[in-house]
Design a protein around this motif. Sequence first.
Motif, PDB file in Angstrom:
ATOM      1  N   ILE A   1       0.867  -1.174   0.000  1.00  0.00           N
ATOM      2  CA  ILE A   1       0.000   0.000   0.000  1.00  0.00           C
ATOM      3  C   ILE A   1       0.898   1.217   0.000  1.00  0.00           C
ATOM      4  N   PRO A   2       0.848   2.040  -1.001  1.00  0.00           N
ATOM      5  CA  PRO A   2      -0.075   2.056  -2.119  1.00  0.00           C
ATOM      6  C   PRO A   2       0.445   1.405  -3.401  1.00  0.00           C
ATOM      7  N   VAL A   3       1.757   1.093  -3.477  1.00  0.00           N
ATOM      8  CA  VAL A   3       2.312   0.741  -4.789  1.00  0.00           C
ATOM      9  C   VAL A   3       1.649  -0.515  -5.366  1.00  0.00           C
ATOM     10  N   GLY A   4       1.494  -1.545  -4.527  1.00  0.00           N
ATOM     11  CA  GLY A   4       0.890  -2.785  -5.009  1.00  0.00           C
ATOM     12  C   GLY A   4      -0.561  -2.569  -5.435  1.00  0.00           C
ATOM     13  N   VAL A   5      -1.274  -1.767  -4.637  1.00  0.00           N
ATOM     14  CA  VAL A   5      -2.675  -1.486  -4.977  1.00  0.00           C
ATOM     15  C   VAL A   5      -2.747  -0.737  -6.303  1.00  0.00           C
ATOM     16  N   PHE A   6      -1.835   0.216  -6.472  1.00  0.00           N
ATOM     17  CA  PHE A   6      -1.799   0.934  -7.734  1.00  0.00           C
ATOM     18  C   PHE A   6      -1.506  -0.010  -8.896  1.00  0.00           C
ATOM     19  N   LEU A   7      -0.577  -0.926  -8.666  1.00  0.00           N
ATOM     20  CA  LEU A   7      -0.214  -1.874  -9.727  1.00  0.00           C
ATOM     21  C   LEU A   7      -1.450  -2.654 -10.199  1.00  0.00           C
TER      22      LEU A   7
ATOM     23  N   GLN B   1      -4.602  -1.859  -9.866  1.00  0.00           N
ATOM     24  CA  GLN B   1      -5.513  -0.927 -10.533  1.00  0.00           C
ATOM     25  C   GLN B   1      -5.049  -0.651 -11.968  1.00  0.00           C
ATOM     26  N   HIS B   2      -3.737  -0.422 -12.114  1.00  0.00           N
ATOM     27  CA  HIS B   2      -3.157  -0.094 -13.414  1.00  0.00           C
ATOM     28  C   HIS B   2      -3.365  -1.254 -14.405  1.00  0.00           C
ATOM     29  N   LEU B   3      -3.105  -2.470 -13.927  1.00  0.00           N
ATOM     30  CA  LEU B   3      -3.254  -3.631 -14.809  1.00  0.00           C
ATOM     31  C   LEU B   3      -4.719  -3.852 -15.171  1.00  0.00           C
ATOM     32  N   VAL B   4      -5.610  -3.623 -14.215  1.00  0.00           N
ATOM     33  CA  VAL B   4      -7.038  -3.854 -14.475  1.00  0.00           C
ATOM     34  C   VAL B   4      -7.576  -2.828 -15.475  1.00  0.00           C
ATOM     35  N   VAL B   5      -7.218  -1.560 -15.249  1.00  0.00           N
ATOM     36  CA  VAL B   5      -7.703  -0.528 -16.169  1.00  0.00           C
ATOM     37  C   VAL B   5      -7.167  -0.771 -17.587  1.00  0.00           C
ATOM     38  N   ASN B   6      -5.881  -1.130 -17.672  1.00  0.00           N
ATOM     39  CA  ASN B   6      -5.291  -1.370 -18.995  1.00  0.00           C
ATOM     40  C   ASN B   6      -5.948  -2.550 -19.711  1.00  0.00           C
ATOM     41  N   HIS B   7      -6.518  -3.439 -18.937  1.00  0.00           N
ATOM     42  CA  HIS B   7      -7.128  -4.626 -19.518  1.00  0.00           C
ATOM     43  C   HIS B   7      -8.311  -4.268 -20.425  1.00  0.00           C
ATOM     44  N   PHE B   8      -8.804  -3.019 -20.281  1.00  0.00           N
ATOM     45  CA  PHE B   8      -9.853  -2.554 -21.195  1.00  0.00           C
ATOM     46  C   PHE B   8      -9.405  -2.656 -22.648  1.00  0.00           C
TER      47      PHE B   8
END
Lengths: 253, 202
Positions: free
Chosen positions: B19-25, B27-34
């Motif tokens: 927290i926060p880097v892992g959580v950001f990671l 989030q980043h991967l999930v959003v990019n999955h779009f």
Amino acid sequence: MSEHKMISFIITRQDTADSTPYDEEFEVPYRPNMNVISALMEIRRNPVNKKGEKTTPIAWDMNCLEEVCGACSMYINGKPRQSCTALVDKLEQPIRLAPMSTFPVVRDLQVNRSRMFDSLKRVKAWVPIDGTYDLGPGPRMPERKRQWAYELSKCMTCGVCLEACPNVNSKSDFIGPAPLSQVRLFNAHPTGAMHKTERLDAIMGDGGLTNCGNSQNCVQSCPKGIPLTTSIAALNRDTTFQAFRNFFGSDQA
Amino acid sequence: MATSKEFFYRRLHSLLGVIPVGVFLIQHLVVNHFATRGPEAFNQASHFMENLPFRYALEVFIIFLPILFHAIYGLYIAFTAKNNVSRYGYFRNWMFTLQRVSGVVTLVFIAWHVWETRIQAFLGAEVNYDMMANILDHPAMLAFYIVGVLSTVFHFANGLWTFGVSWGLTVTPRSQRISTYVTLGIFIALSLISIRTIFAFV
Ligand code: HEM
Ligand code: SF4
Ligand code: FES
């Protein structure tokens, strides 16, 4: 050549604390049930190397000869272990002996393990009972707890766990797994627990608990099978709470 | 005796990794999955993220500073270790070494990735599907991204395992074994997500 079976050794030697190490080869007449120490004694009796040259006897440490003092640790065929319980019959030849590398070499196979004893002092690895009057027998320990605490008490400060740890080296001042596990042992003791906070504070100091990087080599290497990584994780939990108490203050003083 | 700085820094390093880097990671991967739903979907998602309120504050305090601290202190930790897998080839010792190697690989990758995307955006470029598609057009870059992303995901998943030990959440051998399986599952899941995302741009 003699008709006797010979055992061959390649031994890493070093004449003084700061001289360059070199290898010397030896052949020792075989006797049944020999251990590495008995072979070293044989070389001491007749210090002649494989080439037939007279040489100096090899220096090494030993005391109990039954794997309880920890003094005789050295690399035997690439593994740090006790030379008193290393049976020649079970070793591949040539048997390679070398001093442990995380401790300063005194001479040949003899190393100085003082850093471990200093760490034990630093973390108060004892139960303080001295006083001006008899404090009495103290509370009993629950049997279940005694059982696991007994395992921790088997530590013989042999240094193998420090040797195996990638985070104990000349670049770091990590005290290593053995003294940490002793903190868990003495904190578990009903009387020792009176000094729990001091011990936790000590291992929260520089070179302390947080230097552990979880390679878990220690638990794999300990000749006594001490659950070092369980001790470390348990202390991680204890220091998590201790850190909050230190910062915010505590109802438990 | 007062608690030393080392204890504080080390625990801070550990915490920031999750927290926060892992959580950001995540989030980043999930959003990019779009991206797997096409350029439209990806652009929409990335615009939404770009237009979050307090964007700069979020970027600085949730992403940049924590990664910077974790990376610098992580390099220090990584280079104080004397790796010894050749002598002690146990599973956890391999993970220990790989955690340090993947940290360094991840740092190189993140630096390059931020330069190519966020810094370019700062300099006026538009971050969108086409930008990534252009980057991943080069086979060498594609390989670099695959290695970089897998390294990051490994580092995070194995870091979750060590986090559990570092804070005293997983104490017993059994809990640590279960944690190995769980974090392995996280590694596989995040790897699949990120590889699928990368190939959505190719
Ligand atoms: C996306 C970026 C990153 C994430 C999500 C991340 C996450 C984590 C996590 C969760 C841990 C476990 C903490 C613990 O052991 O308690 C960790 C440990 C570690 N990280 Fe990172 N990290 C990242 C980048 C980096 C970088 C760039 C480096 C630089 C070399 C690095 C070096 C390390 C090291 C050496 C450890 C081991 C610490 C230890 O065992 O005590 N990390 N990381
Ligand atoms: S914990 Fe085991 S390996 Fe470490 S010093 Fe004690 S007996 Fe030796
Ligand atoms: S001489 Fe005591 S352990 Fe070997």
